[in-house]
Scaffold this motif. Structure first.
Motif, PDB file in Angstrom:
ATOM      1  N   GLY A   1       0.805  -1.290   0.026  1.00  0.00           N
ATOM      2  CA  GLY A   1      -0.067  -0.081   0.035  1.00  0.00           C
ATOM      3  C   GLY A   1       0.860   1.184  -0.152  1.00  0.00           C
ATOM      4  O   GLY A   1       0.726   2.166  -0.831  1.00  0.00           O
ATOM      5  N   TYR A   2       1.763   1.333   0.786  1.00  0.00           N
ATOM      6  CA  TYR A   2       2.707   2.416   0.912  1.00  0.00           C
ATOM      7  C   TYR A   2       3.616   2.436  -0.320  1.00  0.00           C
ATOM      8  O   TYR A   2       3.528   3.529  -0.858  1.00  0.00           O
ATOM      9  CB  TYR A   2       3.841   2.338   2.161  1.00  0.00           C
ATOM     10  N   PHE A   3       3.871   1.569  -0.980  1.00  0.00           N
ATOM     11  CA  PHE A   3       4.635   1.539  -2.048  1.00  0.00           C
ATOM     12  C   PHE A   3       4.026   2.238  -3.095  1.00  0.00           C
ATOM     13  O   PHE A   3       4.386   3.219  -3.871  1.00  0.00           O
ATOM     14  CB  PHE A   3       5.098   0.178  -2.492  1.00  0.00           C
ATOM     15  N   PHE A   4       2.729   1.830  -3.614  1.00  0.00           N
ATOM     16  CA  PHE A   4       2.079   2.251  -4.644  1.00  0.00           C
ATOM     17  C   PHE A   4       1.442   3.675  -4.412  1.00  0.00           C
ATOM     18  O   PHE A   4       1.197   4.233  -5.176  1.00  0.00           O
ATOM     19  CB  PHE A   4       1.032   1.174  -5.316  1.00  0.00           C
ATOM     20  N   MET A   5       0.948   3.846  -3.229  1.00  0.00           N
ATOM     21  CA  MET A   5       0.680   5.183  -2.943  1.00  0.00           C
ATOM     22  C   MET A   5       1.969   6.352  -3.056  1.00  0.00           C
ATOM     23  O   MET A   5       1.654   7.459  -3.665  1.00  0.00           O
ATOM     24  CB  MET A   5       0.216   5.381  -1.430  1.00  0.00           C
ATOM     25  N   SER A   6       3.165   5.906  -2.757  1.00  0.00           N
ATOM     26  CA  SER A   6       4.057   6.657  -3.093  1.00  0.00           C
ATOM     27  C   SER A   6       4.484   6.914  -4.399  1.00  0.00           C
ATOM     28  O   SER A   6       4.773   7.748  -5.064  1.00  0.00           O
ATOM     29  CB  SER A   6       5.433   6.148  -2.262  1.00  0.00           C
ATOM     30  N   SER A   7       4.303   5.525  -5.176  1.00  0.00           N
ATOM     31  CA  SER A   7       4.681   5.327  -6.576  1.00  0.00           C
ATOM     32  C   SER A   7       3.762   6.439  -7.530  1.00  0.00           C
ATOM     33  O   SER A   7       4.265   7.394  -8.359  1.00  0.00           O
ATOM     34  CB  SER A   7       4.512   4.183  -7.118  1.00  0.00           C
ATOM     35  N   LEU A   8       2.560   6.407  -7.284  1.00  0.00           N
ATOM     36  CA  LEU A   8       1.386   7.213  -7.982  1.00  0.00           C
ATOM     37  C   LEU A   8       1.562   8.792  -7.591  1.00  0.00           C
ATOM     38  O   LEU A   8       1.415   9.524  -8.168  1.00  0.00           O
ATOM     39  CB  LEU A   8       0.135   6.795  -7.795  1.00  0.00           C
ATOM     40  N   GLY A   9       1.834   8.636  -6.139  1.00  0.00           N
ATOM     41  CA  GLY A   9       1.885  10.214  -5.533  1.00  0.00           C
ATOM     42  C   GLY A   9       3.004  10.934  -6.044  1.00  0.00           C
ATOM     43  O   GLY A   9       3.024  11.983  -6.383  1.00  0.00           O
ATOM     44  N   SER A  10       4.232  10.345  -6.181  1.00  0.00           N
ATOM     45  CA  SER A  10       5.309  11.024  -6.621  1.00  0.00           C
ATOM     46  C   SER A  10       5.159  11.569  -8.263  1.00  0.00           C
ATOM     47  O   SER A  10       5.734  12.540  -8.461  1.00  0.00           O
ATOM     48  CB  SER A  10       6.748  10.285  -6.578  1.00  0.00           C
ATOM     49  N   LYS A  11       4.720  10.804  -8.793  1.00  0.00           N
ATOM     50  CA  LYS A  11       4.294  11.043 -10.336  1.00  0.00           C
ATOM     51  C   LYS A  11       3.613  12.240 -10.398  1.00  0.00           C
ATOM     52  O   LYS A  11       3.549  12.996 -11.298  1.00  0.00           O
ATOM     53  CB  LYS A  11       4.044   9.694 -11.024  1.00  0.00           C
ATOM     54  N   LEU A  12       2.382  12.206  -9.734  1.00  0.00           N
ATOM     55  CA  LEU A  12       1.377  13.395  -9.712  1.00  0.00           C
ATOM     56  C   LEU A  12       2.129  14.677  -9.277  1.00  0.00           C
ATOM     57  O   LEU A  12       2.105  16.036  -9.686  1.00  0.00           O
ATOM     58  CB  LEU A  12       0.277  12.807  -8.739  1.00  0.00           C
ATOM     59  N   MET A  13       2.804  14.494  -8.200  1.00  0.00           N
ATOM     60  CA  MET A  13       3.620  15.383  -7.753  1.00  0.00           C
ATOM     61  C   MET A  13       4.785  16.128  -8.718  1.00  0.00           C
ATOM     62  O   MET A  13       4.718  17.460  -8.833  1.00  0.00           O
ATOM     63  CB  MET A  13       4.509  15.245  -6.423  1.00  0.00           C
TER      64      MET A  13
END
Length: 257
Positions: A124-136
């Motif tokens: 969960g943390y991994f894919f939240m971070s993966s998608l979040g970093s790309k949107l940021m």
């Protein structure tokens, strides 16, 4: 004085906090919103998210409820589609939602408890971070704060698989920090010690366990959730503009013993 306050100003920022309906997540959501951020209140149940968002709104703060189960990848993807459609950006992500279904000897951990803990706390943390970093990155950068635990450094008794996942979160934080820096996305971690939350009730509300634990805490007390939020605000704001890959212990001195 005004320049100091400006360092912590989150006006016009969009912040997503998972596990935001109680405990550390709620304290973080309240503080980020008080500094001007529009905070997306996320947890498993939409009704709980709506209740907390309404409470913040009643205080004049900006909050939006968006439910998401961190153990379900389709829900994570749907959450980010919703954020991008509504706001077009994300500036702050606080990965706080977690699970710990097994409290007992590590060798008695069954497959279901193992899988649930790994799915939420690591995947969960991994894919939240993966998608979040790309949107940021689409909007000039941002800040990801992972709520890990002192158990990721010193495994907690009867919290084996949970401790293992939190050690992974610490490593994950450093890996994302290194690779996301060119995208102007900073990634740091908060390592809370024993905190008075429903999540940690098996520890802090058991007199024998709490007493044994506090023998290793120089400040000799359990923390309140609000005592974790200040570090999250620092990591979310411009006050930490040159900080990435840091894992900050907020533990009353536990890791120094």
């Amino acid at each position: 004085m005004s320049n100091t306050l400006e360092l912590f100003n989150l006006q016009d920022k969009i912040a997503l906090v998972t596990g935001a309906t109680r405990g550390i997540g709620l304290a973080c959501a309240e503080l980020l919103a008080s500094q001007g951020a529009t905070v997306i209140i996320s947890s498993r149940k939409q009704e709980s998210c709506e209740q907390v968002a309404a409470q913040l709104q009643a205080s004049g703060l900006k909050a939006v409820p968006m439910a998401c189960h961190l153990g379900e990848l389709d829900q994570i993807e749907a959450l980010y589609r919703q954020i991008e459609e509504r706001f077009g950006r994300l500036d702050v992500l606080v990965n706080n939602g977690a699970t710990n279904p097994h409290f007992g000897p590590i060798y008695d951990t069954d497959v279901a408890a193992f899988q649930k803990t790994v799915d939420v706390n690591i995947r969960g943390y991994f894919f939240m971070s993966s998608l979040g970093s790309k949107l940021m990155a689409k909007n000039g950068g941002g800040s990801i704060i992972n709520v890990a635990s002192v158990n990721g450094v010193i495994p907690g008794l009867y919290q084996g698989i949970y401790s293992i996942t939190k050690a992974a979160v610490i490593s994950m934080t450093k890996a994302f920090a290194k690779e996301c820096a060119p995208m102007k996305v900073r990634v740091n971690a908060l390592l809370p010690g024993a905190t008075d939350t429903k999540f940690a009730s098996a520890l802090v509300h058991n007199d024998a366990i709490r007493s044994a634990l506090l023998q290793h805490v120089p400040m000799n007390r359990v923390a309140q959730p609000s005592e974790m939020a200040g570090t999250v605000l620092y990591l979310a704001s411009n006050a930490s503009s040159y900080t990435t890959g840091a894992c900050i212990n907020v533990d009353g001195g536990y890791l120094t013993v």
